[in-house]
Design an enzyme around this catalytic site. Sequence first.
Site, PDB file in Angstrom:
ATOM      1  N   ARG A  46      -6.845  25.801  25.792  1.00  0.00           N
ATOM      2  CA  ARG A  46      -8.143  25.119  25.957  1.00  0.00           C
ATOM      3  C   ARG A  46      -8.798  25.544  27.268  1.00  0.00           C
ATOM      4  NH1 ARG A  46     -12.392  21.670  24.579  1.00  0.00           N
ATOM      5  NH2 ARG A  46     -13.254  20.993  26.535  1.00  0.00           N
TER       6      ARG A  46
ATOM      7  N   ARG B 282       3.919  24.276  31.030  1.00  0.00           N
ATOM      8  CA  ARG B 282       2.509  24.662  31.144  1.00  0.00           C
ATOM      9  C   ARG B 282       1.913  24.110  32.435  1.00  0.00           C
ATOM     10  NH1 ARG B 282      -0.956  22.224  27.259  1.00  0.00           N
ATOM     11  NH2 ARG B 282      -2.448  23.189  28.653  1.00  0.00           N
TER      12      ARG B 282
ATOM     13  N   ASP C  30      -5.011  11.959  33.003  1.00  0.00           N
ATOM     14  CA  ASP C  30      -3.808  12.812  33.067  1.00  0.00           C
ATOM     15  C   ASP C  30      -2.621  12.095  33.690  1.00  0.00           C
ATOM     16  OD1 ASP C  30      -5.641  15.887  33.814  1.00  0.00           O
ATOM     17  OD2 ASP C  30      -5.373  14.727  31.967  1.00  0.00           O
TER      18      ASP C  30
ATOM     19  N   LYS D 152      -3.021  23.192  38.897  1.00  0.00           N
ATOM     20  CA  LYS D 152      -3.286  23.973  37.671  1.00  0.00           C
ATOM     21  C   LYS D 152      -4.761  23.887  37.301  1.00  0.00           C
ATOM     22  CE  LYS D 152      -2.553  21.998  33.506  1.00  0.00           C
ATOM     23  NZ  LYS D 152      -3.670  22.007  32.560  1.00  0.00           N
ATOM     24  N   ASN D 153      -5.330  22.679  37.367  1.00  0.00           N
ATOM     25  CA  ASN D 153      -6.698  22.496  36.860  1.00  0.00           C
ATOM     26  C   ASN D 153      -7.768  22.974  37.836  1.00  0.00           C
ATOM     27  OD1 ASN D 153      -5.550  21.568  34.573  1.00  0.00           O
ATOM     28  ND2 ASN D 153      -6.012  19.412  34.921  1.00  0.00           N
TER      29      ASN D 153
ATOM     30  N   CYS E 129      -6.272  19.937  20.535  1.00  0.00           N
ATOM     31  CA  CYS E 129      -4.843  19.761  20.842  1.00  0.00           C
ATOM     32  C   CYS E 129      -4.484  18.323  20.473  1.00  0.00           C
ATOM     33  CB  CYS E 129      -4.585  20.058  22.306  1.00  0.00           C
ATOM     34  SG  CYS E 129      -5.531  19.038  23.397  1.00  0.00           S
TER      35      CYS E 129
ATOM     36  N   ARG F  32     -11.363  17.882  21.424  1.00  0.00           N
ATOM     37  CA  ARG F  32     -11.741  18.774  22.529  1.00  0.00           C
ATOM     38  C   ARG F  32     -13.006  19.597  22.205  1.00  0.00           C
ATOM     39  NH1 ARG F  32      -7.284  19.036  25.840  1.00  0.00           N
ATOM     40  NH2 ARG F  32      -8.776  19.320  27.533  1.00  0.00           N
TER      41      ARG F  32
HETATM   42  C1  EPZ Z   1     -10.082  18.915  32.033  1.00  0.00           C
HETATM   43  O1  EPZ Z   1     -10.207  19.205  30.665  1.00  0.00           O
HETATM   44  C2  EPZ Z   1      -8.593  19.027  32.351  1.00  0.00           C
HETATM   45  N1  EPZ Z   1      -8.119  20.377  32.024  1.00  0.00           N
HETATM   46  C3  EPZ Z   1      -7.804  18.004  31.532  1.00  0.00           C
HETATM   47  O2  EPZ Z   1      -6.442  18.084  31.943  1.00  0.00           O
HETATM   48  C4  EPZ Z   1      -8.339  16.609  31.859  1.00  0.00           C
HETATM   49  O3  EPZ Z   1      -7.640  15.662  31.074  1.00  0.00           O
HETATM   50  C5  EPZ Z   1      -9.837  16.561  31.540  1.00  0.00           C
HETATM   51  O4  EPZ Z   1     -10.522  17.575  32.308  1.00  0.00           O
HETATM   52  C6  EPZ Z   1     -10.449  15.208  31.902  1.00  0.00           C
HETATM   53  O5  EPZ Z   1     -10.215  14.931  33.243  1.00  0.00           O
HETATM   54  C7  EPZ Z   1      -8.401  21.400  32.850  1.00  0.00           C
HETATM   55  O6  EPZ Z   1      -9.059  21.230  33.860  1.00  0.00           O
HETATM   56  C8  EPZ Z   1      -7.846  22.743  32.467  1.00  0.00           C
HETATM   57  P1  EPZ Z   1     -13.524  17.358  29.672  1.00  0.00           P
HETATM   58  P2  EPZ Z   1     -11.676  19.428  30.007  1.00  0.00           P
HETATM   59  O7  EPZ Z   1     -14.447  18.411  29.193  1.00  0.00           O
HETATM   60  O8  EPZ Z   1     -12.613  19.932  31.023  1.00  0.00           O
HETATM   61  C9  EPZ Z   1     -15.460  15.227  25.971  1.00  0.00           C
HETATM   62  C10 EPZ Z   1      -4.123  18.330  31.658  1.00  0.00           C
HETATM   63  O9  EPZ Z   1      -3.256  17.588  31.156  1.00  0.00           O
HETATM   64  N2  EPZ Z   1     -16.242  16.468  25.854  1.00  0.00           N
HETATM   65  O10 EPZ Z   1     -13.736  16.775  31.035  1.00  0.00           O
HETATM   66  O11 EPZ Z   1     -11.476  20.206  28.773  1.00  0.00           O
HETATM   67  C11 EPZ Z   1     -13.979  15.455  25.687  1.00  0.00           C
HETATM   68  O12 EPZ Z   1     -13.720  15.366  24.289  1.00  0.00           O
HETATM   69  C12 EPZ Z   1      -5.463  18.497  30.969  1.00  0.00           C
HETATM   70  O13 EPZ Z   1      -3.988  18.963  32.726  1.00  0.00           O
HETATM   71  C13 EPZ Z   1     -17.292  16.506  24.954  1.00  0.00           C
HETATM   72  O14 EPZ Z   1     -17.580  15.531  24.259  1.00  0.00           O
HETATM   73  O15 EPZ Z   1     -12.045  17.938  29.632  1.00  0.00           O
HETATM   74  C14 EPZ Z   1     -13.340  14.323  26.450  1.00  0.00           C
HETATM   75  O16 EPZ Z   1     -13.447  13.141  25.668  1.00  0.00           O
HETATM   76  C15 EPZ Z   1      -5.541  17.719  29.664  1.00  0.00           C
HETATM   77  N3  EPZ Z   1     -18.004  17.665  24.840  1.00  0.00           N
HETATM   78  C16 EPZ Z   1     -14.233  14.172  27.689  1.00  0.00           C
HETATM   79  O17 EPZ Z   1     -15.482  14.787  27.335  1.00  0.00           O
HETATM   80  C17 EPZ Z   1     -17.731  18.761  25.618  1.00  0.00           C
HETATM   81  O18 EPZ Z   1     -18.432  19.793  25.496  1.00  0.00           O
HETATM   82  C18 EPZ Z   1     -13.685  14.853  28.934  1.00  0.00           C
HETATM   83  O19 EPZ Z   1     -13.437  16.197  28.583  1.00  0.00           O
HETATM   84  C19 EPZ Z   1     -16.653  18.699  26.527  1.00  0.00           C
HETATM   85  C20 EPZ Z   1     -15.925  17.537  26.637  1.00  0.00           C
END
Ligand code: EPZ
Length: 420
Positions: free
Chosen positions: A91, A398, A306, A22-23, A115, A120
Amino acid sequence: MDCLVINGGTPLKGEVKISGAKNAALPLMAATLLTSDECVLRNLPNLSDVQFMARILKSLGASVEMNRGTIRVRARKIDGFGDYDLIRKMRGSICILGPLMGRLNEAKVSMPGGCVIGARPIDLHLKGMRDLGAKVRVEAGYVHAKAKRLIGGESFLGGRCGPTVLGTANMLMAASLAKGKTLIHSAACEPEIEDLAKFLNAMGAKILGAGSPTITIQGVRRLRGAEHRVIPDRIEAATYALAGAVTNGDVTLRSCQPSHLSAVLDKMREAGVRIESGRNTLRIRPAKQLRSVDITTMPHAGFPTDVQAQMMVLMLKSPGISIITERIFESRFMHVNELARMGADISIEGPSAIVKGGQPLSGADVMASDLRASAALVLAGMAAKGVTRVNRVYHIDRGYENIDGKLRALGANISREPGQ
Ligand code: EPZ
């Protein structure tokens, strides 16, 4: 809202085929917006998030044909204004920002909702676009980004919890059509980023270093259509590996990529689970004696956030105390209260959950919350004595293709029933 009804206690036995990731699928689908040629993606999982992204592509003007696991997208002409309501609901849709900026040098997309697992934020996504010369403002719930033409530059994408996965994806897609060279520091190293870079390079992009913290992108004038097969879902694989382990079963995973989940396999082996790894298979057999282990979630290649909830269920089966620390998201312990209804003894201390394992679990009515917490409740239901009803199963649909069908094929006593 449907629910899953599970009668626990049966060891899982047999084989399960792992679906496409999915990701990886979501950013790959967004990347098809970067060209007016036709793109073909294969091995897409049949998930509500994937169908949702297809609706978003159509709302931007692309023609989209989905047939079983294959999607054909032709973004001949698109507009940069995403459908507010559609984009706000998922998201992952933030990853259309990069391709819209790369293709049109303009984008107006809704701020993605937070969420249950955390706020996020998208500040790093916006920083990346600014580092490419775009003017970016947030107004009335929308991100407005605009540039005469994106100019390659240097960008540091590390936040307080490490790199951003989708922020890195957005940067790769936008920079592929920027003028000149872009250097990303503290890029996300997830396999889904490597998969995206492979597809972009097949489209004619010039990306080096994907999968490492430093990525260089030499911008090109245009990108062409390409075909690509989505990598296996490492999180789904980890979930079924743990389903085998928590039920003392003998489960073989097919069409998976063991090297993408080495941190999970390492911790499962440390906990005593017997694992045989093949080129694209994994066989999980019961531990002689389960042991408690400590887990801290990290960016890839560390233990993935995850899989944190699902691993907690294995620790509930393991005698002793395990400390599970969540370093990526600020509130990713929604499953703890629901597991407590099944007899789990877990206390939360700041970012850590202290799990007292080895106590029997009993079936109960529980509520799904986020995608992975819901999967953990299904695992707990299979490990528990008695009947568990997991409500609001749309959360699971999802991210898990046909989860009840796949588990039934492994011998689980599980059915899907219309909820109240
Ligand atoms: C991706 O989300 C995945 N989703 C998430 O999987 C996964 O948990 C996450 O990466 C971390 O591995 C998809 O790929 C669709 P991040 P993403 O930006 O990219 C902070 C699932 O269950 N951050 O890597 O949205 C954020 O708050 C989902 O399949 C900022 O501070 O996650 C978090 O603490 C859930 N500023 C950390 O970074 C930003 O601009 C990692 O977030 C962006 C993120």
